[in-house]
Design an enzyme around this catalytic site. Structure first.
Site, PDB file in Angstrom:
ATOM      1  N   HIS A 215       0.851  -1.191   0.000  1.00 23.49           N
ATOM      2  CA  HIS A 215       0.000   0.000   0.000  1.00 23.49           C
ATOM      3  C   HIS A 215       0.883   1.235   0.000  1.00 23.49           C
ATOM      4  O   HIS A 215       1.834   1.326   0.771  1.00 23.49           O
ATOM      5  CB  HIS A 215      -0.917   0.042   1.228  1.00 23.49           C
ATOM      6  CG  HIS A 215      -1.733   1.302   1.254  1.00 23.49           C
ATOM      7  ND1 HIS A 215      -2.857   1.463   0.486  1.00 23.49           N
ATOM      8  CD2 HIS A 215      -1.549   2.479   1.900  1.00 23.49           C
ATOM      9  CE1 HIS A 215      -3.337   2.682   0.669  1.00 23.49           C
ATOM     10  NE2 HIS A 215      -2.565   3.318   1.521  1.00 23.49           N
TER      11      HIS A 215
ATOM     12  N   ASP B 132     -15.483   3.479   7.610  1.00 20.23           N
ATOM     13  CA  ASP B 132     -14.404   4.388   7.208  1.00 20.23           C
ATOM     14  C   ASP B 132     -14.899   5.373   6.159  1.00 20.23           C
ATOM     15  O   ASP B 132     -14.573   6.561   6.206  1.00 20.23           O
ATOM     16  CB  ASP B 132     -13.210   3.588   6.662  1.00 20.23           C
ATOM     17  CG  ASP B 132     -12.186   4.516   6.042  1.00 20.23           C
ATOM     18  OD1 ASP B 132     -11.613   5.320   6.797  1.00 20.23           O
ATOM     19  OD2 ASP B 132     -11.994   4.471   4.819  1.00 20.23           O
TER      20      ASP B 132
ATOM     21  N   ARG C 187     -14.712  13.598   8.366  1.00 24.11           N
ATOM     22  CA  ARG C 187     -13.378  14.162   8.675  1.00 24.11           C
ATOM     23  C   ARG C 187     -13.007  15.246   7.674  1.00 24.11           C
ATOM     24  O   ARG C 187     -12.413  16.263   8.033  1.00 24.11           O
ATOM     25  CB  ARG C 187     -12.321  13.039   8.641  1.00 24.11           C
ATOM     26  CG  ARG C 187     -12.403  12.114   9.835  1.00 24.11           C
ATOM     27  CD  ARG C 187     -11.552  10.868   9.614  1.00 24.11           C
ATOM     28  NE  ARG C 187     -10.169  11.183   9.335  1.00 24.11           N
ATOM     29  CZ  ARG C 187      -9.332  10.392   8.659  1.00 24.11           C
ATOM     30  NH1 ARG C 187      -9.746   9.227   8.198  1.00 24.11           N
ATOM     31  NH2 ARG C 187      -8.094  10.745   8.452  1.00 24.11           N
TER      32      ARG C 187
ATOM     33  N   SER D 235      -7.872   4.305   9.086  1.00 24.36           N
ATOM     34  CA  SER D 235      -8.618   4.351   7.827  1.00 24.36           C
ATOM     35  C   SER D 235      -7.936   3.486   6.762  1.00 24.36           C
ATOM     36  O   SER D 235      -8.558   2.624   6.125  1.00 24.36           O
ATOM     37  CB  SER D 235      -8.692   5.825   7.382  1.00 24.36           C
ATOM     38  OG  SER D 235      -9.075   5.935   6.056  1.00 24.36           O
TER      39      SER D 235
ATOM     40  N   LYS E 290      -9.048  -0.814   5.353  1.00 24.45           N
ATOM     41  CA  LYS E 290      -9.308  -1.282   3.987  1.00 24.45           C
ATOM     42  C   LYS E 290      -8.340  -2.399   3.596  1.00 24.45           C
ATOM     43  O   LYS E 290      -8.709  -3.332   2.904  1.00 24.45           O
ATOM     44  CB  LYS E 290      -9.219  -0.088   3.021  1.00 24.45           C
ATOM     45  CG  LYS E 290     -10.448   0.831   3.193  1.00 24.45           C
ATOM     46  CD  LYS E 290     -10.342   2.134   2.477  1.00 24.45           C
ATOM     47  CE  LYS E 290      -9.430   3.092   3.165  1.00 24.45           C
ATOM     48  NZ  LYS E 290      -9.588   4.503   2.874  1.00 24.45           N
TER      49      LYS E 290
HETATM   50  N1  URA Z   1      -6.152   7.715   2.775  1.00 23.11           N
HETATM   51  C1  URA Z   1      -7.118   7.007   3.411  1.00 23.11           C
HETATM   52  O1  URA Z   1      -7.581   5.986   2.916  1.00 23.11           O
HETATM   53  N2  URA Z   1      -7.555   7.471   4.595  1.00 23.11           N
HETATM   54  C2  URA Z   1      -7.076   8.586   5.184  1.00 23.11           C
HETATM   55  O2  URA Z   1      -7.508   8.934   6.257  1.00 23.11           O
HETATM   56  C3  URA Z   1      -6.078   9.313   4.500  1.00 23.11           C
HETATM   57  C4  URA Z   1      -5.629   8.839   3.289  1.00 23.11           C
END
Ligand code: URA
Length: 451
Positions: A82, A161, A168, A183, A187
């Protein structure tokens, strides 16, 4: 439980129990906890932070609000990467075939571009026919036959999220290490991998502009992953200027193929091979990092990596002739050059401005609903450290004329202004920057890389 008391406990620096975290996250996702209370809770986390246990449980709770992929157990580990995102960062396009050519299994779930950053799926979809939507059976089949695939999200991954990120975004609570780490990791954990290498960017085009912040984010994510049973590593890498020489979907796809043929730009090739070496270690293919790295260079040299790319493109219904014939990729009809207004050295090339310039040509999206021009983008002739004479070409705007026939609203003028602003030229050469700043192991131990 009472949301008011949980907000107050966090506001006053307290440590929340697992039950309190679950109550807040699931209550917000179902709509029982209103946005105004969640906003207050997010802001209290922004100020007071979370402990490692809180972060891991927060992440796990978000994972449990959606679907989780699971695979029939095979002896090999499922490994993934990632990146925290940047400009010209088509790393996955070459990394997945290169790593898979060693027999590593990779179920990579990727996203689309938004704003100044590009998305892996958009770049792949510049290949005619390329499919990124699969159900669980098809994913298993591809993992067994090809060993790797790059796909979009299947079903609803971590809906908590998604809802929380939208809140946010409008409550000034995006830039919290705890919330970003939770966050991102929610995923990735939902994707069901066993081991994950993180590419955490630092510099002008990155989320984390400062090195120390990037290390902090990497450590938070590594700790979450380890706490949830995953093998984790991280590299801290440079995003002061865009990676490679191309920004735009088909342009980056072509560049990725060139990397696998051993003809790609040095910086991006180095990053791809370093990430691949870490993945080979995690998959148990090598024990030491340097032999793994050398093997990646040899694999490119032997043509094995490009063969794997052909296999992946064919398995995902794309036109694999693209590997030999770039003319079947979407192209552009117009080209404008941006020249140096003075002689000297390029001392900065702001990645954010370059990303916004590419977006102004239709290569990026304003909103998730915006159309894309897959052929358009920016070619960078000069990068940081290069010597330039007045009048030399710095970069090229590559685009198509959309004035008569469609909804895409492009502005070459704005792109040119952004690019001119992105380049800084001074008489003295800049200090050397490096691509890989540091490596982090699964204990969070950091080792700075001296290039
Ligand atoms: N990318 C994400 O998936 N979440 C965040 O909070 C910031 C960047």
């Amino acid at each position: 439980m009472d949301p008011y008391e949980i907000i107050m406990k966090k506001r006053d620096g307290g440590e929340l129990t697992n039950e309190e975290i679950e109550y807040i996250v699931t209550g917000f996702t179902s709509g029982d906890i209103p946005d105004y209370q969640m906003s207050a809770w997010l802001m209290s986390v922004w100020y007071e932070g979370m402990t490692g246990r809180e972060r891991a449980h927060f992440t796990k709770t978000m994972v449990d609000t959606g679907v989780t992929l699971s695979y029939p157990r095979v002896s090999e580990k499922l490994v993934d990467k990632h990146s925290t995102g940047g400009v010209g960062d088509g790393t996955s396009l070459s990394l997945v075939p290169l790593t898979a050519s060693f027999g590593v299994r990779i179920p990579m779930m990727s996203g689309r571009g938004l704003g100044h950053t590009g998305g892996t799926l958009d770049k792949l979809e510049s290949i005619s026919g390329f499919n990124v939507e699969f159900n669980q059976d098809e994913i298993n089949e591809l993992l067994n036959s090809v060993g790797a695939l790059i796909m979009g999200q299947t079903g609803e991954v971590a809906p908590a999220d998604k809802k929380m990120y939208a809140l946010r975004d409008v409550t000034a609570t995006v830039d919290s290490v705890d919330l970003i780490a939770g966050s991102i990791m929610s995923k990735k954990i939902a994707e069901g991998m066993d081991a994950l290498i993180l590419d955490v960017k630092t510099g002008a085009g990155a989320f984390m502009k400062e090195y120390d912040q990037a290390v902090e984010l990497a450590r938070a994510m590594v700790e979450i992953g380890v706490e949830l049973g995953k093998d984790m590593r991280a590299l801290i890498t440079d995003m002061e200027q865009p990676l490679g020489n191309a920004v735009g979907n088909a342009l980056e796809m072509k560049q990725a193929i060139e990397i696998l043929k051993g003809q790609g730009p040095e910086d991006l090739t180095e990053l791809v091979c370093r990430l691949c070496a870490e993945m080979l270690l995690m998959a148990g293919k090598f024990e030491e990092i340097e032999p793994a790295y050398e093997a990646t260079l040899e694999r490119i040299e032997s043509g094995g990596a490009v063969e794997k790319l052909v296999e992946i493109i064919e398995a995902q219904d794309g036109d694999a002739r693209v590997v030999e014939d770039y003319s079947i990729l979407p192209g552009y009809t117009e080209e404008q050059t941006v020249e140096a207004s003075e002689s000297g050295y390029v001392t900065a090339l702001n990645a954010f401005e370059v990303g916004m310039a590419a977006k102004a040509l239709g290569a990026g999206r304003e909103t998730m609903e915006s159309d894309l021009d897959y052929g358009s983008g920016i070619k960078l002739d000069k990068k940081v450290g290069d010597r330039v004479e007045q009048g030399d070409i710095l970069a090229r705007l590559c685009y198509n004329d959309h004035s008569s026939n469609d909804s895409l609203d492009i502005s070459p003028k704005q792109a040119r202004q952004r690019l001119q602003k992105a380049y800084e030229i001074k008489t003295e050469p800049p200090s050397e920057r490096q691509i890989i700043w540091a490596r982090m192991d699964s204990t969070g131990e950091i080792e700075e890389v001296k290039e």
